[in-house]
Scaffold this motif. Structure first.
Motif, PDB file in Angstrom:
ATOM      1  N   GLN A  22       0.839  -1.204   0.000  1.00 35.85           N
ATOM      2  CA  GLN A  22       0.000   0.000   0.000  1.00 35.85           C
ATOM      3  C   GLN A  22       0.873   1.253   0.000  1.00 35.85           C
ATOM      4  OE1 GLN A  22      -3.290  -0.010  -0.343  1.00 35.85           O
ATOM      5  NE2 GLN A  22      -3.499   2.207  -0.218  1.00 35.85           N
ATOM      6  N   GLU A  23       2.002   1.219   0.683  1.00 37.86           N
ATOM      7  CA  GLU A  23       2.923   2.364   0.669  1.00 37.86           C
ATOM      8  C   GLU A  23       3.436   2.646  -0.742  1.00 37.86           C
ATOM      9  OE1 GLU A  23       5.328   3.122   4.602  1.00 37.86           O
ATOM     10  OE2 GLU A  23       5.475   0.996   4.041  1.00 37.86           O
ATOM     11  N   LEU A  24       3.706   1.592  -1.496  1.00 35.86           N
ATOM     12  CA  LEU A  24       4.153   1.785  -2.882  1.00 35.86           C
ATOM     13  C   LEU A  24       3.081   2.476  -3.711  1.00 35.86           C
ATOM     14  CD1 LEU A  24       5.846  -1.694  -3.526  1.00 35.86           C
ATOM     15  CD2 LEU A  24       6.973   0.488  -3.043  1.00 35.86           C
ATOM     16  N   ILE A  25       1.842   2.090  -3.501  1.00 34.81           N
ATOM     17  CA  ILE A  25       0.737   2.722  -4.221  1.00 34.81           C
ATOM     18  C   ILE A  25       0.659   4.199  -3.853  1.00 34.81           C
ATOM     19  CG2 ILE A  25      -1.784   2.795  -4.444  1.00 34.81           C
ATOM     20  CD1 ILE A  25      -1.702  -0.291  -3.953  1.00 34.81           C
ATOM     21  N   ALA A  39      -3.192   2.703   7.227  1.00 30.45           N
ATOM     22  CA  ALA A  39      -3.312   2.710   8.687  1.00 30.45           C
ATOM     23  C   ALA A  39      -3.939   1.411   9.177  1.00 30.45           C
ATOM     24  CB  ALA A  39      -4.134   3.916   9.143  1.00 30.45           C
ATOM     25  N   THR A  40      -4.993   0.981   8.516  1.00 27.66           N
ATOM     26  CA  THR A  40      -5.672  -0.255   8.911  1.00 27.66           C
ATOM     27  C   THR A  40      -4.737  -1.453   8.823  1.00 27.66           C
ATOM     28  OG1 THR A  40      -7.784   0.648   8.156  1.00 27.66           O
ATOM     29  CG2 THR A  40      -7.651  -1.747   8.423  1.00 27.66           C
ATOM     30  N   TYR A  41      -4.040  -1.598   7.698  1.00 28.40           N
ATOM     31  CA  TYR A  41      -3.110  -2.723   7.558  1.00 28.40           C
ATOM     32  C   TYR A  41      -1.981  -2.640   8.579  1.00 28.40           C
ATOM     33  CZ  TYR A  41      -5.354  -3.986   3.150  1.00 28.40           C
ATOM     34  OH  TYR A  41      -6.260  -4.370   2.192  1.00 28.40           O
ATOM     35  N   ALA A  42      -1.479  -1.451   8.829  1.00 25.97           N
ATOM     36  CA  ALA A  42      -0.401  -1.294   9.810  1.00 25.97           C
ATOM     37  C   ALA A  42      -0.885  -1.695  11.200  1.00 25.97           C
ATOM     38  CB  ALA A  42       0.121   0.139   9.799  1.00 25.97           C
ATOM     39  N   TYR A  43      -2.085  -1.268  11.578  1.00 19.36           N
ATOM     40  CA  TYR A  43      -2.613  -1.669  12.890  1.00 19.36           C
ATOM     41  C   TYR A  43      -2.775  -3.178  12.968  1.00 19.36           C
ATOM     42  CZ  TYR A  43      -3.737   3.276  13.752  1.00 19.36           C
ATOM     43  OH  TYR A  43      -3.685   4.637  13.941  1.00 19.36           O
ATOM     44  N   LEU A  53       0.885   7.317  11.952  1.00 22.53           N
ATOM     45  CA  LEU A  53       1.366   8.277  10.957  1.00 22.53           C
ATOM     46  C   LEU A  53       0.484   8.269   9.707  1.00 22.53           C
ATOM     47  CD1 LEU A  53       5.223   7.687  11.285  1.00 22.53           C
ATOM     48  CD2 LEU A  53       3.944   9.720  12.012  1.00 22.53           C
ATOM     49  N   ALA A  54       0.095   7.081   9.278  1.00 23.87           N
ATOM     50  CA  ALA A  54      -0.785   6.978   8.106  1.00 23.87           C
ATOM     51  C   ALA A  54      -2.155   7.585   8.403  1.00 23.87           C
ATOM     52  CB  ALA A  54      -0.921   5.521   7.676  1.00 23.87           C
ATOM     53  N   ALA A  55      -2.652   7.365   9.608  1.00 25.98           N
ATOM     54  CA  ALA A  55      -3.943   7.937   9.993  1.00 25.98           C
ATOM     55  C   ALA A  55      -3.878   9.463   9.983  1.00 25.98           C
ATOM     56  CB  ALA A  55      -4.361   7.427  11.372  1.00 25.98           C
ATOM     57  N   GLU A  56      -2.806  10.016  10.515  1.00 26.30           N
ATOM     58  CA  GLU A  56      -2.632  11.476  10.498  1.00 26.30           C
ATOM     59  C   GLU A  56      -2.651  12.003   9.065  1.00 26.30           C
ATOM     60  OE1 GLU A  56       0.886  12.732  12.624  1.00 26.30           O
ATOM     61  OE2 GLU A  56       0.306  11.584  14.390  1.00 26.30           O
ATOM     62  N   ARG A  57      -1.957  11.305   8.171  1.00 23.85           N
ATOM     63  CA  ARG A  57      -1.896  11.741   6.772  1.00 23.85           C
ATOM     64  C   ARG A  57      -3.268  11.611   6.107  1.00 23.85           C
ATOM     65  NH1 ARG A  57      -0.340  15.238   3.538  1.00 23.85           N
ATOM     66  NH2 ARG A  57       0.526  14.588   1.563  1.00 23.85           N
ATOM     67  N   ALA A  58      -4.005  10.551   6.447  1.00 24.79           N
ATOM     68  CA  ALA A  58      -5.351  10.376   5.896  1.00 24.79           C
ATOM     69  C   ALA A  58      -6.251  11.532   6.306  1.00 24.79           C
ATOM     70  CB  ALA A  58      -5.953   9.050   6.374  1.00 24.79           C
TER      71      ALA A  58
END
Length: 103
Positions: A22-25, A39-43, A53-58
């Motif tokens: 997902q980060e590559l995308i 964020a979901t996959y990371a959790y 960090l992904a949640a903040e960016r979202a």
């Protein structure tokens, strides 16, 4: 193609790999929804810092009218995943959650 790979990893419950893909995308197509998915996959992969960090960016990338809703949804996802992980750990530690064996 990368989206198909993410879905495949998700289906296999390989959440760390799903997060990495997902980060590559997101390197190519950053979006609020994409970061929420990361964020979901990371959790799920127990990578809380990456998820936060992904949640903040979202939230940052969300439309102004949707920021609070995105934040609430991601907070709930984080809480639910952490609860699920804790329950799984307790069941594994307790030998299956305290059910009696059949006689």
């Amino acid at each position: 193609v990368a989206n198909v790979v993410v879905r495949a990893y998700d289906g296999l419950q390989e959440y760390e790999e799903a997060a990495d893909t997902q980060e590559l995308i997101l390197d190519v197509r950053p979006s609020s929804g994409g970061y929420a998915q990361l964020a979901t996959y990371a959790y799920l992969a127990e990578q809380t810092k990456k998820g936060d960090l992904a949640a903040e960016r979202a939230i940052e990338l969300a439309e102004k009218s949707r920021k609070k809703a995105v934040e609430r949804r991601l907070d709930k996802i984080k809480k639910d995943v952490q609860q699920q992980i804790a329950q799984q750990a307790a069941a594994e530690a307790g030998g299956g959650g305290g059910t009696a064996p059949p006689q």
